[in-house]
Motif scaffolding. Structure first.
Motif, short mmCIF file in Angstrom:
data_model
loop_
_atom_site.label_atom_id
_atom_site.label_comp_id
_atom_site.label_asym_id
_atom_site.label_seq_id
_atom_site.Cartn_x
_atom_site.Cartn_y
_atom_site.Cartn_z
N GLY A 85 0.84 -1.18 0.21
CA GLY A 85 0.09 -0.12 0.01
C GLY A 85 1.01 1.17 0.10
N PHE A 86 1.87 1.09 0.10
CA PHE A 86 3.07 2.13 -0.21
C PHE A 86 4.16 1.78 -1.10
CE2 PHE A 86 6.73 4.91 1.05
CZ PHE A 86 6.06 6.03 1.28
N PRO A 87 4.64 2.67 -1.94
CA PRO A 87 4.22 4.08 -2.28
C PRO A 87 2.91 3.95 -3.13
CG PRO A 87 6.08 3.67 -3.59
CD PRO A 87 6.01 2.35 -2.80
N ARG A 88 2.29 5.08 -3.16
CA ARG A 88 0.91 5.22 -3.97
C ARG A 88 1.02 6.37 -4.87
NH1 ARG A 88 -2.46 2.15 -0.27
NH2 ARG A 88 -4.65 1.67 -1.07
N THR A 89 2.04 7.34 -4.74
CA THR A 89 2.09 8.30 -5.77
C THR A 89 3.89 8.54 -5.95
OG1 THR A 89 2.70 9.88 -4.00
CG2 THR A 89 0.41 9.73 -4.51
N THR A 90 3.93 9.20 -6.99
CA THR A 90 5.32 9.41 -7.51
C THR A 90 6.01 10.09 -6.21
OG1 THR A 90 4.44 9.82 -9.75
CG2 THR A 90 6.71 10.32 -9.39
N ALA A 178 -4.99 7.04 -11.61
CA ALA A 178 -4.53 8.36 -11.83
C ALA A 178 -3.14 8.56 -11.06
CB ALA A 178 -5.43 9.45 -11.29
N GLN A 179 -2.88 8.17 -9.73
CA GLN A 179 -1.86 8.45 -9.20
C GLN A 179 -1.06 7.43 -8.70
OE1 GLN A 179 -4.95 10.57 -6.34
NE2 GLN A 179 -3.14 11.52 -5.78
N THR A 180 -1.24 6.28 -8.84
CA THR A 180 -0.42 5.12 -8.51
C THR A 180 0.22 4.27 -9.63
OG1 THR A 180 -1.79 4.71 -6.26
CG2 THR A 180 -0.30 2.80 -6.84
N ALA A 181 -0.49 3.99 -10.55
CA ALA A 181 -0.15 3.36 -11.68
C ALA A 181 0.90 4.21 -12.36
CB ALA A 181 -1.19 2.88 -12.64
N PRO A 182 0.84 5.65 -12.42
CA PRO A 182 1.96 6.11 -13.14
C PRO A 182 3.54 6.03 -12.32
CG PRO A 182 0.07 7.70 -12.93
CD PRO A 182 -0.17 6.30 -12.06
N ILE A 183 3.58 5.20 -11.38
CA ILE A 183 4.84 5.15 -10.54
C ILE A 183 5.54 3.62 -11.19
CG2 ILE A 183 4.55 6.26 -8.61
CD1 ILE A 183 4.10 3.75 -6.99
N LEU A 184 4.64 2.88 -11.77
CA LEU A 184 5.30 1.69 -12.31
C LEU A 184 6.38 1.70 -13.48
CD1 LEU A 184 1.62 -0.22 -13.01
CD2 LEU A 184 3.41 -1.10 -11.35
N PRO A 185 6.08 2.67 -14.46
CA PRO A 185 7.33 3.21 -15.23
C PRO A 185 8.58 3.28 -14.54
CG PRO A 185 5.27 4.32 -16.14
CD PRO A 185 5.06 3.39 -14.62
N TYR A 186 8.38 4.08 -13.26
CA TYR A 186 9.49 4.59 -12.65
C TYR A 186 10.34 3.27 -12.20
CZ TYR A 186 11.74 6.74 -8.37
OH TYR A 186 12.55 7.30 -7.39
N TYR A 187 9.57 2.52 -11.61
CA TYR A 187 10.40 0.84 -11.31
C TYR A 187 10.80 0.22 -12.54
CZ TYR A 187 9.24 2.34 -6.37
OH TYR A 187 9.19 2.91 -5.34
N ARG A 188 10.08 0.08 -13.55
CA ARG A 188 10.49 -0.65 -14.67
C ARG A 188 11.68 -0.02 -15.29
NH1 ARG A 188 5.98 0.05 -17.66
NH2 ARG A 188 4.89 -1.76 -16.49
N ASP A 189 11.93 1.42 -15.21
CA ASP A 189 13.29 1.98 -15.63
C ASP A 189 14.47 1.45 -14.86
OD1 ASP A 189 11.88 2.92 -17.51
OD2 ASP A 189 11.70 5.18 -16.79
N LYS A 190 14.04 1.31 -13.56
CA LYS A 190 15.24 0.76 -12.78
C LYS A 190 15.53 -0.64 -12.75
CE LYS A 190 14.26 4.20 -8.86
NZ LYS A 190 15.32 4.61 -8.30
N GLY A 191 14.83 -1.42 -13.45
CA GLY A 191 14.83 -2.65 -13.82
C GLY A 191 14.43 -3.83 -12.63
N ILE A 192 13.67 -3.22 -11.83
CA ILE A 192 13.38 -4.24 -10.58
C ILE A 192 11.65 -4.38 -10.64
CG2 ILE A 192 15.29 -3.30 -9.08
CD1 ILE A 192 13.33 -1.40 -7.77
N LEU A 193 11.20 -4.03 -11.63
CA LEU A 193 9.52 -4.11 -11.60
C LEU A 193 9.14 -5.66 -12.25
CD1 LEU A 193 6.74 -3.13 -11.18
CD2 LEU A 193 6.76 -2.45 -13.58
#
Ligand code: AMP
Length: 214
Positions: A85-90, A178-193
Motif C-alpha cells: 500500500g506504499f508508495p501510492r504516488t510519485t 491516476a496516482q499510483t499506476a504512473p509509478i510503475l514505469p519509474y520502477y520498470r526503468d530501474k529494472g526491478i519491476l
C-alpha cells in the motif's frame, strides 16, 4: 530483502504480504492497516485521515512518508520488509528512494499484481475479516466452513472495512489509475519491476511471487 507489492485495491497485496511474512520472516508494512489503527486509536493522524479514507481518496504524502520512515527504523524491520500500500504516488516513490538511501537500505524487487478491475469490485465489496485474528473471508468466494465461526481461531465476531462499499471502491480504483499506476514505469526503468497474474488463484500467485524473488 525489502520488497514492494503494487496493485489496485483488492488485488491481493495484503494476502500475499502476509504469506511472505510467514514464509520469509519479512515484516508486512501495510499503510492502510497503520492508518486504520490510528483512526481506531483516535490519534491526530487518525482524525485527519478518517474522512479521506472513508471516501476512498489518498491521505497526504507527508503523513505517509513520515509514518513509513519511522516504521522502517524499528528493530523488527532489520531482516527485511514488504511494503503493502506504499508508495501510492510519485512523490512517495521518490521520498522512499531518498529515505532508503539515507538509511543504507536497498529495494530488491517491486512486484505488480496485475488484475481485472471489474472483478475487483465484487472481490472487495464482499470481503470481511475475523475481528479477532484478521483471517480474511468473502460472502461468495470464501465462507467459513461453519457459518459465523472463524476457521482459524473459532471467534464469532467479524468486521468489514468502512471503505469496502461500491462508491468508495470506485474512488479508490480511480486514485490507483491516476496516482499510483504512473509509478510503475519509474520502477520498470530501474529494472526491478516484475508483473504477476493477480487473477490466478491465491496459491498460484504466491508461487509466481516466490519465483520472482528467488
Ligand atoms: P489500503 O488498506 O491499502 O486499501 O488503504 C486504505 C486507505 O488508506 C486508502 O484508500 C487511502 O485512503 C489510505 N492509504 C493507505 N496507504 C496510503 C498511501 N500510501 N498514500 C495515501 N493514502 C493511503
Amino acid at each position: 530483502m525489502n520488497l514492494i507489492l503494487l496493485g489496485p485495491p483488492g488485488a491481493g497485496k495484503g494476502t500475499q504480504a502476509r504469506r511472505l511474512q510467514d514464509n520469509h520472516g519479512l515484516i508486512q508494512l501495510s499503510t492502510g492497516d497503520m492508518l486504520r489503527a490510528a483512526v481506531a486509536e483516535g490519534t491526530e493522524i487518525g482524525k485527519q485521515a478518517k474522512a479521506v479514507m472513508d471516501r476512498g481518496d489518498l491521505v497526504s504524502d507527508d503523513i505517509l512518508i513520515g509514518m513509513i520512515s519511522e516504521r522502517i527504523d524499528q528493530d523488527d524491520c532489520k531482516n527485511g520488509f514488504i511494503l503493502d500500500g506504499f508508495p501510492r504516488t510519485t512523490a512517495q516513490a521518490e521520498a522512499l528512494d531518498g529515505m532508503l538511501r539515507d538509511k543504507g537500505l536497498h529495494l530488491a524487487k517491486v512486484v505488480e499484481l496485475a488484475v481485472d478491475e471489474e472483478a475487483l469490485v465484487d472481490r472487495i465489496t464482499g470481503r470481511y475479516t475475523c475481528a479477532n485474528c484478521g483471517q480474511g473471508y468473502h460472502d461468495s468466494f470464501q465462507k467459513p466452513s461453519v457459518d459465523g465461526v472463524c476457521d482459524n481461531c473459532g471467534a464469532t465476531e467479524f468486521k468489514r472495512r468502512a471503505d469496502d462499499n461500491e462508491e468508495a471502491v470506485r474512488t479508490r480504483m480511480q486514485a490507483y489509475r491516476a496516482q499510483t499506476a504512473p509509478i510503475l514505469p519509474y520502477y520498470r526503468d530501474k529494472g526491478i519491476l516484475s508483473e504477476v497474474d493477480g487473477m490466478a488463484d491465491i496459491d498460484e500467485v504466491t508461487k509466481q511471487i516466490e519465483a520472482v524473488i528467488s
